[in-house]
Design a protein around this motif. Structure first.
Motif, PDB file in Angstrom:
ATOM      1  N   LEU A 140       1.467   4.192  -3.103  1.00  0.00           N
ATOM      2  CA  LEU A 140       1.708   5.465  -2.548  1.00  0.00           C
ATOM      3  C   LEU A 140       2.584   6.111  -2.657  1.00  0.00           C
ATOM      4  O   LEU A 140       2.571   7.887  -2.871  1.00  0.00           O
ATOM      5  CB  LEU A 140       1.198   6.120  -1.399  1.00  0.00           C
ATOM      6  CG  LEU A 140      -0.827   5.960  -0.981  1.00  0.00           C
ATOM      7  CD1 LEU A 140      -1.047   5.546   0.754  1.00  0.00           C
ATOM      8  CD2 LEU A 140      -1.688   6.204  -1.718  1.00  0.00           C
TER       9      LEU A 140
ATOM     10  N   ILE B  19      -7.486   3.603   3.170  1.00  0.00           N
ATOM     11  CA  ILE B  19      -7.755   2.041   2.354  1.00  0.00           C
ATOM     12  C   ILE B  19      -7.603   0.973   3.733  1.00  0.00           C
ATOM     13  O   ILE B  19      -7.721  -0.902   3.679  1.00  0.00           O
ATOM     14  CB  ILE B  19      -6.764   1.658   1.627  1.00  0.00           C
ATOM     15  CG1 ILE B  19      -6.302   2.237  -0.113  1.00  0.00           C
ATOM     16  CG2 ILE B  19      -5.946   0.908   1.749  1.00  0.00           C
ATOM     17  CD1 ILE B  19      -4.902   2.513  -0.534  1.00  0.00           C
TER      18      ILE B  19
ATOM     19  N   ILE C 285      -5.536   8.958   1.647  1.00  0.00           N
ATOM     20  CA  ILE C 285      -5.523   7.410   1.137  1.00  0.00           C
ATOM     21  C   ILE C 285      -5.164   5.870   2.541  1.00  0.00           C
ATOM     22  O   ILE C 285      -5.559   5.270   2.248  1.00  0.00           O
ATOM     23  CB  ILE C 285      -4.745   7.474  -0.497  1.00  0.00           C
ATOM     24  CG1 ILE C 285      -5.305   8.626  -1.769  1.00  0.00           C
ATOM     25  CG2 ILE C 285      -4.843   6.265  -0.855  1.00  0.00           C
ATOM     26  CD1 ILE C 285      -4.749   8.382  -2.695  1.00  0.00           C
TER      27      ILE C 285
ATOM     28  N   THR D  73       0.512  -1.474  -0.188  1.00  0.00           N
ATOM     29  CA  THR D  73       0.242  -0.019  -0.170  1.00  0.00           C
ATOM     30  C   THR D  73       0.809   0.789  -0.073  1.00  0.00           C
ATOM     31  O   THR D  73       0.932   1.922  -0.615  1.00  0.00           O
ATOM     32  CB  THR D  73      -0.841   0.290   1.102  1.00  0.00           C
ATOM     33  OG1 THR D  73      -1.903  -1.084   1.743  1.00  0.00           O
ATOM     34  CG2 THR D  73      -1.482   1.559   1.557  1.00  0.00           C
TER      35      THR D  73
ATOM     36  N   GLY E  61       0.710   6.958   5.580  1.00  0.00           N
ATOM     37  CA  GLY E  61       0.602   7.280   3.972  1.00  0.00           C
ATOM     38  C   GLY E  61       1.665   8.631   4.176  1.00  0.00           C
ATOM     39  O   GLY E  61       2.116   9.055   3.217  1.00  0.00           O
TER      40      GLY E  61
ATOM     41  N   ILE F  61      -3.312  13.665   0.618  1.00  0.00           N
ATOM     42  CA  ILE F  61      -3.843  12.767  -0.101  1.00  0.00           C
ATOM     43  C   ILE F  61      -2.733  11.666  -0.260  1.00  0.00           C
ATOM     44  O   ILE F  61      -4.258  11.094   0.309  1.00  0.00           O
ATOM     45  CB  ILE F  61      -3.432  13.388  -1.210  1.00  0.00           C
ATOM     46  CG1 ILE F  61      -4.374  14.611  -2.208  1.00  0.00           C
ATOM     47  CG2 ILE F  61      -3.405  11.989  -2.078  1.00  0.00           C
ATOM     48  CD1 ILE F  61      -3.604  15.333  -3.371  1.00  0.00           C
ATOM     49  N   PRO F  62      -1.716  12.268   0.602  1.00  0.00           N
ATOM     50  CA  PRO F  62      -0.958  10.196   0.968  1.00  0.00           C
ATOM     51  C   PRO F  62      -2.049   9.943   2.211  1.00  0.00           C
ATOM     52  O   PRO F  62      -1.904   8.850   2.055  1.00  0.00           O
ATOM     53  CB  PRO F  62      -0.211  10.039   0.571  1.00  0.00           C
ATOM     54  CG  PRO F  62       0.387  11.332   0.314  1.00  0.00           C
ATOM     55  CD  PRO F  62      -0.914  12.212   0.103  1.00  0.00           C
TER      56      PRO F  62
END
Length: 291
Positions: free
Chosen positions: A37, A175, A171, A33, A185, A167-168
């Motif tokens: 990213l 997830i 996300i 993941t 992230g 943003i990361p």
């Protein structure tokens, strides 16, 4: 040769350390993941610099719509390398004064000897960021400052940079549905990605003016470096770029991988960009034979 080897090792060590850290943390604080990213955010922000900040805003090597211009400014800002106007001004100054005493980040203005060479390498890589600039840079972006969209996007740089971290994180959290996932992230897709983009970009200033080949006479020490030709999404073919600054294509030979130009060319097929500037084979051959 010894100085170049020391410089190359000094620049490559952070990347080696990052790879080692990733392998040691796999399954603990790193996984597919966060690798995805890291990779995707690297491409977005890296291409924002190479295609957007560099080849479009600074050198106008192609034309595109206002919407795409805005996207390029936002993605480039996510790299945390300054606003569009600031970045373009510094780079245009670099081209005008490449490797002379007014170059903002030349490694060749610190004298002879190993120690001065190391000082020059440090200055070119990141030391220049901590020094006051002796030349007014605004004169290099007079044309860009007349464009309201560019000035607005440039003024909003802090917002876009923050977005590149959020943003990361969002996300990663969505997830995994955990706060830990959001934190990881933020770390891998945000902070570590910025670290990687920074050192690759700075290596174009340092390594690519010290180590590599010089097929063209560009009146400076710019060099083609295959390592950063790949890591830098095509920017490492630096001697090619200094020989043909307005070219959208930096990897001029078939084997010189230039991901940024591949993206530009693909976008041109769909009419998203146009008037893509590339030197003719005759011009390339003439300049090569004159070197």
């Amino acid at each position: 040769m010894r100085v170049r080897l020391v410089n190359l090792i000094g620049v490559c060590l952070p990347f080696i350390g990052l790879i080692v850290a990733i392998s040691l943390l796999w399954g603990v604080a790193f996984s597919w993941t966060y690798l995805i990213l890291l990779f995707v955010m690297y491409l977005i922000s890296g291409l924002g610099i190479t295609v957007g900040y560099h080849r479009y805003f600074t050198h106008k090597s192609f034309q595109t719509s206002r919407f795409v211009q805005a996207l390029l400014a936002i993605s480039g800002s996510m790299a945390f390398e300054g606003s569009v106007l600031q970045w373009a001004a510094v780079h245009r100054s670099h081209h005008q004064h490449s490797d002379d005493e007014h170059d903002p980040h030349s490694p060749h203005t610190h004298g002879a000897g190993v120690w001065n060479a190391i000082k020059g390498m440090w200055h070119a890589h990141m030391g220049w960021l901590f020094r006051s600039r002796s030349l007014p840079l605004q004169k290099y972006v007079v044309d860009l400052k007349k464009d309201r969209l560019i000035t607005t996007m440039s003024a909003l740089f802090p917002l876009w940079a923050l977005l590149g971290l959020l943003i990361p994180a969002i996300i990663g959290g969505l997830i995994t549905m955990t706060w830990t996932g959001a934190l990881l992230g933020f770390i891998w897709g945000g902070l570590v990605r910025v670290f990687f983009v920074h050192h690759v970009t700075w290596s174009i200033n340092s390594v690519c003016h010290i180590w590599g080949s010089r097929p063209f006479n560009s009146h400076d020490e710019s060099r083609n470096n295959p390592i950063f030709g790949v890591l830098g999404l095509g920017e490492g073919w630096h001697n090619n770029h200094h020989a043909f600054p307005t070219s959208a294509r930096h990897g001029l030979r078939w084997w010189q991988v230039d991901i940024s130009y591949m993206i530009i060319r693909a976008l041109s097929w769909f009419g998203i960009v146009w008037d893509v500037r590339v030197p003719s084979p005759a011009r390339v051959a003439a300049k090569r034979s004159a070197s």
